[in-house]
Write a protein that holds these residues in place. Structure first.
Motif, PDB file in Angstrom:
ATOM      1  N   ASP A 145     -70.677  39.272  19.189  1.00 22.46           N
ATOM      2  CA  ASP A 145     -69.499  38.566  18.673  1.00 22.46           C
ATOM      3  C   ASP A 145     -68.392  38.504  19.723  1.00 22.46           C
ATOM      4  OD1 ASP A 145     -71.038  38.482  16.458  1.00 22.46           O
ATOM      5  OD2 ASP A 145     -69.625  39.470  15.121  1.00 22.46           O
ATOM      6  N   THR A 146     -68.630  37.692  20.725  1.00 16.66           N
ATOM      7  CA  THR A 146     -67.691  37.518  21.834  1.00 16.66           C
ATOM      8  C   THR A 146     -67.274  36.058  21.921  1.00 16.66           C
ATOM      9  OG1 THR A 146     -69.530  37.164  23.356  1.00 16.66           O
ATOM     10  CG2 THR A 146     -68.705  39.428  23.137  1.00 16.66           C
ATOM     11  N   ILE A 185     -65.008  28.994  14.842  1.00 20.79           N
ATOM     12  CA  ILE A 185     -65.624  30.278  14.517  1.00 20.79           C
ATOM     13  C   ILE A 185     -67.020  29.980  14.000  1.00 20.79           C
ATOM     14  CG2 ILE A 185     -65.491  32.362  13.119  1.00 20.79           C
ATOM     15  CD1 ILE A 185     -62.471  32.006  12.981  1.00 20.79           C
ATOM     16  N   ALA A 186     -68.022  30.341  14.796  1.00 20.75           N
ATOM     17  CA  ALA A 186     -69.414  30.034  14.475  1.00 20.75           C
ATOM     18  C   ALA A 186     -70.169  31.311  14.145  1.00 20.75           C
ATOM     19  CB  ALA A 186     -70.084  29.314  15.648  1.00 20.75           C
ATOM     20  N   HIS A 193     -70.800  36.988  13.962  1.00 25.54           N
ATOM     21  CA  HIS A 193     -72.087  37.279  13.341  1.00 25.54           C
ATOM     22  C   HIS A 193     -72.146  38.734  12.860  1.00 25.54           C
ATOM     23  CE1 HIS A 193     -76.319  38.585  13.278  1.00 25.54           C
ATOM     24  NE2 HIS A 193     -76.580  37.366  12.862  1.00 25.54           N
ATOM     25  N   ASP A 194     -72.048  39.655  13.799  1.00 27.53           N
ATOM     26  CA  ASP A 194     -72.157  41.075  13.462  1.00 27.53           C
ATOM     27  C   ASP A 194     -71.022  41.523  12.539  1.00 27.53           C
ATOM     28  OD1 ASP A 194     -74.250  40.908  15.212  1.00 27.53           O
ATOM     29  OD2 ASP A 194     -73.290  42.040  16.819  1.00 27.53           O
ATOM     30  N   TYR A 195     -69.831  41.002  12.794  1.00 30.60           N
ATOM     31  CA  TYR A 195     -68.681  41.445  12.002  1.00 30.60           C
ATOM     32  C   TYR A 195     -68.718  40.913  10.576  1.00 30.60           C
ATOM     33  CZ  TYR A 195     -66.548  43.385  16.215  1.00 30.60           C
ATOM     34  OH  TYR A 195     -66.304  44.143  17.337  1.00 30.60           O
ATOM     35  N   VAL A 196     -69.056  39.643  10.399  1.00 27.61           N
ATOM     36  CA  VAL A 196     -69.047  39.097   9.041  1.00 27.61           C
ATOM     37  C   VAL A 196     -70.172  39.700   8.207  1.00 27.61           C
ATOM     38  CG1 VAL A 196     -70.534  37.072   9.396  1.00 27.61           C
ATOM     39  CG2 VAL A 196     -68.657  36.958   7.738  1.00 27.61           C
ATOM     40  N   PRO A 212     -73.148  29.528   3.656  1.00 28.67           N
ATOM     41  CA  PRO A 212     -72.074  29.981   2.775  1.00 28.67           C
ATOM     42  C   PRO A 212     -71.197  31.068   3.390  1.00 28.67           C
ATOM     43  CG  PRO A 212     -74.054  29.641   1.506  1.00 28.67           C
ATOM     44  CD  PRO A 212     -74.450  29.513   2.953  1.00 28.67           C
ATOM     45  N   GLY A 213     -71.727  31.811   4.386  1.00 18.42           N
ATOM     46  CA  GLY A 213     -70.911  32.807   5.069  1.00 18.42           C
ATOM     47  C   GLY A 213     -69.782  32.180   5.863  1.00 18.42           C
ATOM     48  N   SER A 214     -70.009  30.979   6.394  1.00 17.48           N
ATOM     49  CA  SER A 214     -68.950  30.278   7.114  1.00 17.48           C
ATOM     50  C   SER A 214     -67.894  29.754   6.149  1.00 17.48           C
ATOM     51  CB  SER A 214     -69.543  29.125   7.933  1.00 17.48           C
ATOM     52  OG  SER A 214     -70.367  29.624   8.968  1.00 17.48           O
ATOM     53  N   GLU A 215     -68.313  29.427   4.925  1.00 14.98           N
ATOM     54  CA  GLU A 215     -67.342  29.038   3.903  1.00 14.98           C
ATOM     55  C   GLU A 215     -66.538  30.263   3.454  1.00 14.98           C
ATOM     56  OE1 GLU A 215     -68.625  26.025   1.000  1.00 14.98           O
ATOM     57  OE2 GLU A 215     -70.598  26.188   1.935  1.00 14.98           O
TER      58      GLU A 215
END
Length: 305
Positions: free
Chosen positions: A68-69, A105-106, A145-148, A275-278
């Motif tokens: 996540d960089t 933010i991807a 990715h890792d954080y969410v 849905p995680g991006s939402e």
């Protein structure tokens, strides 16, 4: 991660702008906000402030080893608008440019491998086109990715369960969902396709089988983890993002031959985690209402013929 409503517009057909209710703040001019003495005040929020605020809510964050960089730009850039998405595709980048949003933010990589290593791509026209497009328009890309996945509850799983309307069915381990009432496999697949706007799914099983106990594993957990979770939880059906066909699918096939009533539904990686991006867009609206956050579905790169 259904949030069904009464509108006839399919929310995945168009861009969904997520803003906190009543939080529209106009910052078009430095004179918009005034304090005593008529000193102009304009709130400026940087990429780093947004990143740090999210990471602060993640147990154990910041992580010393993470993908996540930032993939382009830097954390000191003042944000003009944010786009959340699964993949920062060229199409998504162009839509961000049109929205005058300079922060993407991807959830997944920008450059075709998990660690976004680019040494091997330096002479490639596709890589250079994308990298130069980002640089030309001063767009920052952060992979979250890792954080969410590590926030509690997992942001991707939360977004997916909300979209499916399964929150009330969730077991304490956050893997199993007890559907009430039970559904046939055929009805379950139809419901998943409708709520996630999927054209088609791959499956193993008897369409008439009753499915009550669902093991839900979005994304690409890997064959061993998927199989171990099936062993541990004994579901009626595994609903997952993607599989290694020579691992998970073969286990389910053998399980059925051995007499187990076990089914498999493969949604596709993108649709299972989008849905995680939402979820991320909603989080931004709540925490940073002064900055417009727009979710742009990247969609699947693959089609069915």
């Amino acid at each position: 991660m259904p949030r069904e409503n009464n509108t006839s517009i399919n929310r995945r057909t168009f861009l969904t702008q997520i803003t906190a209710a009543g939080s529209a703040i106009v910052l078009a001019s430095p004179l918009t906000a005034m304090v005593a003495g008529f000193i102009p005040v304009q709130e400026k929020i940087t990429v780093g402030q947004i990143m740090d605020a999210f990471i602060k809510e993640v147990p154990g964050g910041p992580f010393s080893n993470t993908v996540d960089t930032l993939k382009s730009g830097n954390r000191d850039v003042v944000v003009t608008g944010i786009v959340t998405t699964m993949f920062p595709t060229v199409e998504v980048i162009k839509k961000a440019i049109a929205l005058k949003a300079n922060f993407i933010i991807a959830h997944e990589p920008a450059f075709y491998n998990h660690a976004d290593e680019t040494d091997w791509l330096q002479k490639d026209d596709v890589y250079r086109y994308k990298a130069e497009l980002l640089q030309q328009h001063n767009i920052v890309v952060w992979r979250n990715h890792d954080y969410v996945h590590s926030i509690r509850p997992d942001g991707v799983r939360k977004g997916l369960s909300e979209q499916l309307g399964w929150e009330q069915f969730e077991e304490g381990n956050h893997l199993i969902y007890h559907l009430a009432p039970a559904m046939t496999l055929k009805a379950l697949i139809a419901d998943l396709k409708k709520k996630l706007n999927i054209e088609a799914v791959r499956y193993i099983g008897d369409p008439a089988q009753s499915c009550k106990r669902v093991l839900l594993m979005p994304g690409a957990a890997g064959g061993r983890r998927q199989i171990q979770n099936m062993i541990d939880t004994q579901p009626d059906v595994l609903v997952c993002g993607e599989i290694a066909e020579w691992e998970t699918a073969e286990y389910v096939r053998d399980a059925r031959a051995a007499g187990k009533k076990l089914s498999l539904v493969v949604l596709g990686h993108v649709v299972s985690e989008e849905p995680g991006s939402e979820f991320m867009a909603k989080w931004l609206a709540a925490k940073f209402p002064a900055v417009k956050a727009t979710h742009i579905p990247s969609g699947s790169s693959l089609r069915f013929l």
